[in-house]
Every structure is written in C-alpha cells, then in structure tokens.
Design a protein around this motif. Structure first.
Motif, PDB file in Angstrom:
ATOM      1  N   VAL A 138      35.076  45.072  48.627  1.00  0.00           N
ATOM      2  CA  VAL A 138      36.217  45.953  48.910  1.00  0.00           C
ATOM      3  C   VAL A 138      37.298  45.789  47.843  1.00  0.00           C
ATOM      4  CG1 VAL A 138      38.037  46.498  50.561  1.00  0.00           C
ATOM      5  CG2 VAL A 138      35.742  45.935  51.392  1.00  0.00           C
ATOM      6  N   THR A 139      37.569  44.542  47.464  1.00  0.00           N
ATOM      7  CA  THR A 139      38.580  44.279  46.443  1.00  0.00           C
ATOM      8  C   THR A 139      38.220  44.961  45.126  1.00  0.00           C
ATOM      9  OG1 THR A 139      39.099  42.136  47.456  1.00  0.00           O
ATOM     10  CG2 THR A 139      39.783  42.465  45.169  1.00  0.00           C
ATOM     11  N   ALA A 140      36.941  44.875  44.733  1.00  0.00           N
ATOM     12  CA  ALA A 140      36.505  45.512  43.483  1.00  0.00           C
ATOM     13  C   ALA A 140      36.703  47.023  43.535  1.00  0.00           C
ATOM     14  CB  ALA A 140      35.038  45.175  43.217  1.00  0.00           C
ATOM     15  N   GLU A 141      36.419  47.639  44.674  1.00  0.00           N
ATOM     16  CA  GLU A 141      36.588  49.092  44.805  1.00  0.00           C
ATOM     17  C   GLU A 141      38.067  49.469  44.717  1.00  0.00           C
ATOM     18  OE1 GLU A 141      34.447  51.490  44.862  1.00  0.00           O
ATOM     19  OE2 GLU A 141      32.661  50.225  44.847  1.00  0.00           O
ATOM     20  N   LEU A 142      38.923  48.716  45.385  1.00  0.00           N
ATOM     21  CA  LEU A 142      40.353  49.028  45.351  1.00  0.00           C
ATOM     22  C   LEU A 142      40.942  48.787  43.965  1.00  0.00           C
ATOM     23  CD1 LEU A 142      41.529  47.619  48.791  1.00  0.00           C
ATOM     24  CD2 LEU A 142      41.277  50.014  48.133  1.00  0.00           C
ATOM     25  N   LEU A 143      40.451  47.759  43.268  1.00  0.00           N
ATOM     26  CA  LEU A 143      40.901  47.515  41.902  1.00  0.00           C
ATOM     27  C   LEU A 143      40.470  48.670  40.998  1.00  0.00           C
ATOM     28  CD1 LEU A 143      42.231  45.674  39.827  1.00  0.00           C
ATOM     29  CD2 LEU A 143      40.073  44.425  39.644  1.00  0.00           C
ATOM     30  N   SER A 144      39.243  49.136  41.165  1.00  0.00           N
ATOM     31  CA  SER A 144      38.766  50.285  40.377  1.00  0.00           C
ATOM     32  C   SER A 144      39.617  51.521  40.640  1.00  0.00           C
ATOM     33  CB  SER A 144      37.302  50.578  40.708  1.00  0.00           C
ATOM     34  OG  SER A 144      36.469  49.505  40.316  1.00  0.00           O
ATOM     35  N   LEU A 145      39.984  51.731  41.899  1.00  0.00           N
ATOM     36  CA  LEU A 145      40.829  52.868  42.237  1.00  0.00           C
ATOM     37  C   LEU A 145      42.192  52.750  41.568  1.00  0.00           C
ATOM     38  CD1 LEU A 145      41.185  55.446  43.925  1.00  0.00           C
ATOM     39  CD2 LEU A 145      41.948  54.002  45.818  1.00  0.00           C
ATOM     40  N   ALA A 146      42.758  51.553  41.564  1.00  0.00           N
ATOM     41  CA  ALA A 146      44.058  51.349  40.925  1.00  0.00           C
ATOM     42  C   ALA A 146      44.000  51.596  39.423  1.00  0.00           C
ATOM     43  CB  ALA A 146      44.561  49.933  41.211  1.00  0.00           C
ATOM     44  N   LEU A 147      42.828  51.316  38.813  1.00  0.00           N
ATOM     45  CA  LEU A 147      42.685  51.462  37.365  1.00  0.00           C
ATOM     46  C   LEU A 147      42.321  52.881  36.948  1.00  0.00           C
ATOM     47  CD1 LEU A 147      40.725  48.190  36.551  1.00  0.00           C
ATOM     48  CD2 LEU A 147      43.120  48.679  36.051  1.00  0.00           C
ATOM     49  N   ALA A 148      42.054  53.751  37.898  1.00  0.00           N
ATOM     50  CA  ALA A 148      41.665  55.128  37.569  1.00  0.00           C
ATOM     51  C   ALA A 148      42.725  55.764  36.668  1.00  0.00           C
ATOM     52  CB  ALA A 148      41.507  55.947  38.844  1.00  0.00           C
ATOM     53  N   GLY A 149      42.257  56.444  35.636  1.00  0.00           N
ATOM     54  CA  GLY A 149      43.179  57.081  34.705  1.00  0.00           C
ATOM     55  C   GLY A 149      43.461  56.273  33.464  1.00  0.00           C
ATOM     56  N   HIS A 150      42.910  55.053  33.398  1.00  0.00           N
ATOM     57  CA  HIS A 150      43.145  54.218  32.214  1.00  0.00           C
ATOM     58  C   HIS A 150      41.961  54.229  31.248  1.00  0.00           C
ATOM     59  CE1 HIS A 150      46.996  52.145  32.992  1.00  0.00           C
ATOM     60  NE2 HIS A 150      46.723  52.452  34.237  1.00  0.00           N
TER      61      HIS A 150
END
Length: 328
Positions: free
Chosen positions: A179-191
């Motif tokens: 779950v943490t990896a998915e949320l981190l990926s979501l936060a990084l979207a656009g970079h």
C-alpha cells in the motif's frame, strides 16, 4: 521489527546523548549538533522491505558528504515528510525549506544535508526499484519537494501506520509495504522526465538490476565480467552506475554487506580470511581496511561484538545499520 532511541534515556558506556546518537547514525550520515537545544527521539519500524521512521529533532543536522556516499554505497531513497516545524534540505542543486505537510525526496546515492531546529519528521526509506517503478529517472528527484496536496494521502496513511503497526506481524507489514508503494507512486505522479529520457533511463535501470543480481551471485566478479554476462558494453555499464559512485564501488559495498551478514551469524565460525575470500576479496588486509572504513570496526572486532551481544538491542548502531544494508 521496532527500534527506539531517545536522548532522554541514559546512553550506554557513559556516552552523552549526542555521542550515542552520532554512533547510531554513523553508517548513514554524520550527525552534527547545531546548538544547545539538541535532542532527538526516534522510533523506527520495518515495513516489509522499507523502513519507517518517526523522528522528533531539535538542533541537529545530518550530513552525507561525497566521501561517505562513495564509501557506504547506499542507493535507496528517503521521503521526508514534515509534520511540525521545518526541515532545511541542501543538495548540489540548491537549498530548500520544507514545511508542514510537504515531502522532500532524497537520493541516498548523492550528497545531501538536512537541518532541523525543531521539527517532527516522518521518514520513509525505500529501495530504489520502488521509485524507479514510478519515475524512470529517479536521480532527478534528489532534493525535490512535493507540495502538501500531492503528499497528503501518503502522509495520512503513514501517520496512521505508525500508530497501528506495532500490533501487526511480518505478514501484515508486507501488505502495508505494498500500500505504501502505491501511495508513494501516486504522490510522484507527474515527475516523469521527457519521453526520450524515459527510454534511456529505463534502459539504465534494467542494466543496473541485472548487474546487481549478477554481482550478488558472483562476488569475485569484475566490471568486464559483468558486462559480458549481461550483454552490454563497458561504457553502458559504467554509465548506468555513474550516479552510484561507479560499478567498482557498488561491487565493494555488496561484498562488504555479505561479509557483515556472515560475521553476524552465531553459527558461522569460519576464519575471517576464508570468509573474506568467499565474499570476493583477494586480500585480507584490503578487506579489513574497507570493512573498518565502512562500519567503524575491523571484521574480527565486529564479530566479537555481535557474538557478545547476540541480537542487537533496540538502540544498537549495528541493528540500524543492518536494516539500511537490506535496502541496497
């Protein structure tokens, strides 16, 4: 799966609180006391292959100069989320002040410095491949700051996880890692970098992963051996590992990590000279010098310390260093 440290608790061996904290973090960064307000309280939790820290910091800096980066070979990332106060982050590209709700991204394969006069910070240490899955060129994130609106879901989840995770075992923690990896990926979207750069950097990431698997299976290898085994030219291999201090530095750090793991095992009674050769070192003296430079103890002293202690205590520098080694 839990580690705790506080300068309010008496330090071992007559050390003052700063000395004990400096030793605790010595394998990752140089702790620097900024003023007389210095105090630290840290709780760390293993979350599968990640490490989650809740840190309260007063009057302290953490510095990773280039010599330390090259020496310990870390290649993981940290996401540092400020809950209270402010965190100053310096990288070769400039300085930033990270405020409440914002998240600073730190590439541990590059130099950096953070400073806190008074702050509470959640720090997530994560393997590089988790970041590479979201951003093909993660090195360009070093020192980037995610605004509060991008980091809010990750922040809320990690704050809750710190409260709940002590009640969960290894299996649940692996779920929390996903779950943490998915949320981190979501936060990084656009970079993500431009399309042409994506192709190049994704290729380099694949090259690194294949090379690391080969190194771990053949610790006595050389860069030429690796290039032949994974089917790339030497220039491609060197370019892929340039952000991590070079392929030779990575080979050395993997050898040292393997030797350290062997020396910590109470059922491993082999001679250090034999173990060093098994880990790819051609010279025992070179091995001893490299081991002491990386970990602060000779191989024999490290073995004696670990066998005397058994498993490391909650505040053991050896225990935290081994957690970081697992992120390589």
């Amino acid at each position: 799966m839990t580690l705790q440290f506080s300068t309010d608790v008496a330090a071992p061996c007559g050390q003052c609180g700063f000395e004990a904290y400096h030793d605790l973090y010595a394998s990752a960064a140089d702790a620097v006391r900024l003023d007389e307000t210095f105090a630290v309280a840290v709780t760390a939790e293993r979350v599968g292959g990640m490490i989650l820290f809740d840190r309260q910091l007063w009057g302290v800096a953490h510095v990773r100069p280039r010599r330390r980066v090259q020496r310990n070979g870390f290649d993981h990332f940290t996401a540092q989320i400020v809950l209270k106060g402010a965190l100053a982050v310096d990288t070769p590209d400039g300085s930033r002040i990270v405020g409440p709700g914002e998240c600073a991204l730190i590439d541990m394969s590059q130099p950096m410095e953070t400073r806190a006069s008074q702050a509470r910070v959640i720090t997530l240490s994560t393997p590089r491949d988790v970041i590479e899955a979201a951003v093909p060129e993660p090195g360009r994130l070093h020192g980037a700051v995610l605004p509060q609106d991008r980091a809010c879901l990750l922040t809320g989840f990690l704050r809750s996880a710190l409260d709940e995770i002590p009640r969960h075992g290894a299996g649940d923690r692996q779920r929390l890692e996903r779950v943490t990896a998915e949320l981190l990926s979501l936060a990084l979207a656009g970079h993500a970098p431009p399309a042409a750069e994506v192709v190049r950097t994704a290729s380099e990431a694949v090259c690194r992963r294949r090379a690391l698997r080969y190194i771990d299976a053949h610790l006595g290898t050389t860069p030429d051996d690796i290039a032949r085994a994974i089917g790339v030219s030497r220039s491609v291999l060197y370019r892929a590992f340039e952000p991590r201090g070079g392929v030779a530095s990575v080979i050395r750090s993997r050898r040292l990590a393997r030797l350290r793991a062997l020396l910590a095992r109470p059922d491993e009674g082999g001679r250090i000279s034999d173990l060093s050769r098994a880990c790819g070192f051609s010279s025992v003296s070179d091995c001893s010098r490299a081991f002491k430079a990386a970990y602060g103890l000779s191989p024999s002293d490290y073995r004696h310390l670990r066998w005397a202690e058994g498993r490391p205590s909650a505040a053991s520098p050896q225990g935290l260093a081994e957690w970081w080694d697992d992120l390589r």
